[in-house]
Write a protein that holds these residues in place. Structure first.
Motif, short mmCIF file in Angstrom:
data_model
loop_
_atom_site.label_atom_id
_atom_site.label_comp_id
_atom_site.label_asym_id
_atom_site.label_seq_id
_atom_site.Cartn_x
_atom_site.Cartn_y
_atom_site.Cartn_z
N VAL A 142 0.84 -1.20 0.00
CA VAL A 142 0.00 0.00 0.00
C VAL A 142 0.88 1.25 0.00
CG1 VAL A 142 -1.74 1.31 1.30
CG2 VAL A 142 -1.85 -1.19 1.21
N GLU A 143 0.53 2.23 -0.82
CA GLU A 143 1.20 3.52 -0.78
C GLU A 143 0.61 4.32 0.36
OE1 GLU A 143 1.22 5.66 -4.43
OE2 GLU A 143 1.93 3.96 -5.62
N ILE A 144 1.41 4.60 1.37
CA ILE A 144 0.92 5.27 2.57
C ILE A 144 1.87 6.41 2.92
CG2 ILE A 144 2.10 3.58 4.07
CD1 ILE A 144 -0.26 3.93 6.04
N SER A 145 1.33 7.47 3.48
CA SER A 145 2.14 8.64 3.81
C SER A 145 3.13 8.33 4.92
CB SER A 145 1.23 9.79 4.26
OG SER A 145 0.75 9.56 5.58
N GLU A 146 4.09 9.23 5.09
CA GLU A 146 4.90 9.21 6.30
C GLU A 146 3.98 9.52 7.48
OE1 GLU A 146 8.05 8.41 6.52
OE2 GLU A 146 8.31 8.19 4.35
N MET A 147 4.41 9.14 8.66
CA MET A 147 3.64 9.50 9.84
C MET A 147 3.71 11.01 10.06
SD MET A 147 4.54 6.32 12.40
CE MET A 147 6.28 6.28 11.92
N PHE A 148 2.64 11.59 10.53
CA PHE A 148 2.62 13.03 10.78
C PHE A 148 1.79 13.30 12.03
CE2 PHE A 148 -0.89 12.08 7.92
CZ PHE A 148 -1.95 12.83 8.40
N HIS A 149 1.88 14.53 12.54
CA HIS A 149 1.13 14.86 13.75
C HIS A 149 0.47 16.21 13.60
CE1 HIS A 149 5.09 16.68 14.55
NE2 HIS A 149 4.45 17.54 15.31
N ASP A 150 -0.45 16.45 14.51
CA ASP A 150 -1.22 17.68 14.54
C ASP A 150 -0.76 18.46 15.77
OD1 ASP A 150 -3.08 19.68 14.70
OD2 ASP A 150 -4.74 18.38 15.30
N ALA A 151 0.17 19.38 15.57
CA ALA A 151 0.64 20.21 16.68
C ALA A 151 -0.27 21.42 16.79
CB ALA A 151 2.08 20.64 16.45
N PHE A 197 -0.75 10.47 13.03
CA PHE A 197 -1.53 9.99 11.89
C PHE A 197 -0.64 9.44 10.78
CE2 PHE A 197 -3.73 13.53 13.89
CZ PHE A 197 -5.05 13.13 13.97
N ALA A 198 -1.28 8.71 9.88
CA ALA A 198 -0.72 8.38 8.57
C ALA A 198 -1.93 8.21 7.66
CB ALA A 198 0.12 7.12 8.60
N SER A 199 -1.76 8.41 6.37
CA SER A 199 -2.92 8.37 5.48
C SER A 199 -2.63 7.54 4.23
CB SER A 199 -3.35 9.78 5.08
OG SER A 199 -2.36 10.40 4.30
N PHE A 200 -3.70 6.97 3.68
CA PHE A 200 -3.61 6.27 2.40
C PHE A 200 -4.95 6.34 1.71
CE2 PHE A 200 -5.07 3.02 5.35
CZ PHE A 200 -5.96 2.25 4.62
N ASN A 201 -4.95 6.05 0.42
CA ASN A 201 -6.17 6.08 -0.38
C ASN A 201 -6.41 4.72 -1.02
OD1 ASN A 201 -6.52 8.84 0.10
ND2 ASN A 201 -5.35 9.39 -1.73
N ASP A 202 -7.67 4.42 -1.29
CA ASP A 202 -7.96 3.24 -2.10
C ASP A 202 -7.83 3.64 -3.57
OD1 ASP A 202 -10.34 4.45 -2.94
OD2 ASP A 202 -11.65 3.10 -1.83
N PRO A 203 -7.99 2.70 -4.51
CA PRO A 203 -7.75 3.04 -5.92
C PRO A 203 -8.62 4.17 -6.47
CG PRO A 203 -7.74 0.67 -5.64
CD PRO A 203 -8.21 1.25 -4.34
N ASP A 204 -9.79 4.43 -5.85
CA ASP A 204 -10.65 5.51 -6.31
C ASP A 204 -10.33 6.84 -5.64
OD1 ASP A 204 -12.92 4.62 -8.21
OD2 ASP A 204 -12.79 3.00 -6.76
N GLY A 205 -9.46 6.82 -4.62
CA GLY A 205 -9.12 8.04 -3.92
C GLY A 205 -9.89 8.25 -2.63
N ASN A 206 -10.72 7.28 -2.22
CA ASN A 206 -11.34 7.39 -0.90
C ASN A 206 -10.24 7.42 0.14
OD1 ASN A 206 -14.24 7.17 -1.63
ND2 ASN A 206 -13.62 5.16 -2.39
N GLY A 207 -10.32 8.39 1.07
CA GLY A 207 -9.20 8.69 1.95
C GLY A 207 -9.33 8.11 3.34
#
Length: 214
Positions: free
Chosen positions: A92-101, A132-142
């Protein structure tokens, strides 16, 4: 009057290619619960994420929403680094981990919710709800992975503590072990014969968001 339980069990996600979406959610390890068709005009597929009480459905003529328009779908994890590594291992293509400061909106990554911007890396204090970290399915659902180890007060009924999986329970035990080590230091370094009771109290308080034992 006693309230009737209302259990959220299904979220509908809009997709353009049903078989492609099915392959994706199978690839990431979600449980296939159903694949039902009625003629050529209707098909519904249901998947459940590991340890989740809520499932997702998608298919043909299931929703009029535009494919990829489902955003901000949260997947709660007790160890975000481990969850991210598992998804990477599944391709899966997934973002780097990130945070909400709080109050910090700097960063080079894309916005993710309500105009906030991602700050790279885990929350420096590893606080619940902040990494957090984020990824999308093939249609772009987040989808958003969010790490939660200690719930806000009142979020969990302390008399009904549960763990979604063996890995969640193991993570809770490791956190209790670390906290108990600090407890033993404060009490003179003597072995605590009642450590099982202390562990149990700590784990319940952590989930319920009540005051942790010292």
């Amino acid at each position: 009057m006693k309230s009737v339980d209302l259990k959220l069990e299904i979220v509908v996600i809009p997709v353009s290619d049903v078989d492609r979406a099915k392959q994706f959610y199978e690839k990431i390890g979600w449980r296939l619960d159903a694949d039902f068709a009625a003629g050529n005009d209707f098909r519904v597929i249901q998947f459940t994420p590991p340890g989740s009480a809520c499932s997702v459905i998608f298919g043909k003529n299931v929703t009029a929403a535009a494919p990829g328009s489902a955003q901000g779908l949260y997947l709660i994890v007790s160890d975000i680094a481990a969850a991210r590594e598992e998804l990477l291992g599944r391709g899966v293509e997934i973002s780097e981990m990130f945070h909400d400061a709080a109050g910090v909106y700097a960063g080079k990554d894309e916005p993710y919710l309500f105009g906030r911007r991602r700050v790279t890396g885990l929350d420096p204090e590893r606080r619940s709800y902040r990494s957090f970290a984020s990824f999308n399915d093939p249609d772009g659902n987040g989808w958003l992975l969010q790490e939660i180890t200690t719930r806000l007060a009142g979020r969990i009924d302390a008399s009904a503590t549960t763990f979604a999986s063996a890995s969640d329970l193991a993570s809770a035990l490791r956190r209790a072990e670390a906290a108990h080590g600090e407890h033993e230091k404060r009490t003179g370094g003597q072995r605590d014969e009642n450590w099982p009771d202390w562990y149990a109290g700590y784990m319940i308080a952590e989930q319920a968001g009540t005051e942790l034992p010292l």
